[in-house]
Design an enzyme around this catalytic site. Structure first.
Site, PDB file in Angstrom:
ATOM      1  N   GLY A   7       0.836  -1.185   0.000  1.00 19.33           N
ATOM      2  CA  GLY A   7       0.000   0.000   0.000  1.00 19.33           C
ATOM      3  C   GLY A   7       0.875   1.240   0.000  1.00 19.33           C
TER       4      GLY A   7
ATOM      5  N   HIS B   8      -2.871   7.917   6.301  1.00 16.47           N
ATOM      6  CA  HIS B   8      -1.779   8.765   5.783  1.00 16.47           C
ATOM      7  C   HIS B   8      -2.312  10.077   5.215  1.00 16.47           C
ATOM      8  CE1 HIS B   8       1.871   6.470   6.299  1.00 16.47           C
ATOM      9  NE2 HIS B   8       1.373   5.400   5.727  1.00 16.47           N
TER      10      HIS B   8
ATOM     11  N   GLN C 268       3.206   9.928   1.117  1.00 11.56           N
ATOM     12  CA  GLN C 268       4.437   9.166   1.340  1.00 11.56           C
ATOM     13  C   GLN C 268       5.476   9.396   0.252  1.00 11.56           C
ATOM     14  OE1 GLN C 268       2.249   5.272   2.082  1.00 11.56           O
ATOM     15  NE2 GLN C 268       3.980   5.077   3.475  1.00 11.56           N
TER      16      GLN C 268
ATOM     17  N   CYS D 156       5.012  -0.067   7.996  1.00 11.24           N
ATOM     18  CA  CYS D 156       4.777   1.108   7.157  1.00 11.24           C
ATOM     19  C   CYS D 156       6.075   1.448   6.439  1.00 11.24           C
ATOM     20  CB  CYS D 156       4.333   2.272   8.044  1.00 11.24           C
ATOM     21  SG  CYS D 156       4.034   3.792   7.114  1.00 11.24           S
ATOM     22  N   LEU D 157       5.982   1.680   5.136  1.00  9.67           N
ATOM     23  CA  LEU D 157       7.178   2.019   4.353  1.00  9.67           C
ATOM     24  C   LEU D 157       7.812   3.323   4.829  1.00  9.67           C
ATOM     25  CD1 LEU D 157       5.997   1.212   0.702  1.00  9.67           C
ATOM     26  CD2 LEU D 157       7.562  -0.131   2.106  1.00  9.67           C
TER      27      LEU D 157
ATOM     28  N   HIS E 253      -5.268   1.965   6.565  1.00  8.25           N
ATOM     29  CA  HIS E 253      -3.903   2.448   6.837  1.00  8.25           C
ATOM     30  C   HIS E 253      -3.547   3.603   5.894  1.00  8.25           C
ATOM     31  CE1 HIS E 253       0.556   1.521   7.666  1.00  8.25           C
ATOM     32  NE2 HIS E 253       0.597   2.386   6.686  1.00  8.25           N
ATOM     33  N   GLU E 254      -3.859   3.437   4.606  1.00  7.39           N
ATOM     34  CA  GLU E 254      -3.472   4.469   3.633  1.00  7.39           C
ATOM     35  C   GLU E 254      -4.309   5.745   3.800  1.00  7.39           C
ATOM     36  OE1 GLU E 254      -0.712   3.944   2.401  1.00  7.39           O
ATOM     37  OE2 GLU E 254      -0.680   1.776   2.742  1.00  7.39           O
TER      38      GLU E 254
HETATM   39 ZN    ZN Z   1       2.103   3.538   5.965  1.00  6.63          ZN
END
Ligand code: ZN
Length: 146
Positions: free
Chosen positions: A46, A136, A51, A89-90, A132-133
């Site tokens: 995701g 963000h 991000q 999370c990236l 989750h996204e």
């Molecule tokens: Zn994330």
């Protein structure tokens, strides 16, 4: 083109509220392609536009082989049933996975990559990725959800 991923809990870009996408311009289409490429390379399941440094309400999810793009996503319904799963999370590469509670099922609406209105019923992993996204897009990170 892969894009650099913004990292860190104190990174201002990751802490702001993203703006609605008003129009699907060629630039937005390019961003979608770059985001899916970046997500594939990372690799991740995701990715949200903030991000990659763009404060726009645009997310991509890849729960399996298929990529789902949602523009201006809005969750219309959360199931009562919740589930706790470990999430990473990236944008937090040094953070170990954290147990996060989320709705098991959601109904979400938004636009697809072509700008068409879509509604998705998601459960399990896809529901989790979308929640989750969307976090963000509102400047929320998993460390805030503990
Ligand atoms: Zn994330």
């Amino acid at each position: 083109m892969t894009l650099p991923i913004q990292t860190g809990t104190n990174n201002p870009i990751l802490r702001k509220k993203a703006k609605e996408v008003k129009k699907i311009t060629p630039e937005i289409k390019r961003l979608i392609l770059d985001m899916t490429e970046t997500m594939g390379k990372a690799p991740g399941i995701g990715l949200a536009a903030p991000q990659v440094g763009r404060l726009l309400r645009l997310i991509a999810a890849k729960p399996n082989h298929k990529i789902i793009v949602l523009i201006n996503p809005q969750i219309k319904k959360f199931s009562r049933k919740k589930e706790i799963m470990e999430e990473g999370c990236l944008s937090l590469p040094n953070q170990s996975y954290l147990p996060i509670e989320r709705a098991y099922k959601i109904k979400v609406k938004g636009l697809n990559a072509e700008g068409k209105k879509i509604k998705i019923k998601a459960n399990g992993l896809l529901a989790r990725i979308i929640q989750h996204e969307i976090d963000h897009l509102d400047g929320i990170l998993i460390v805030d959800r503990l």
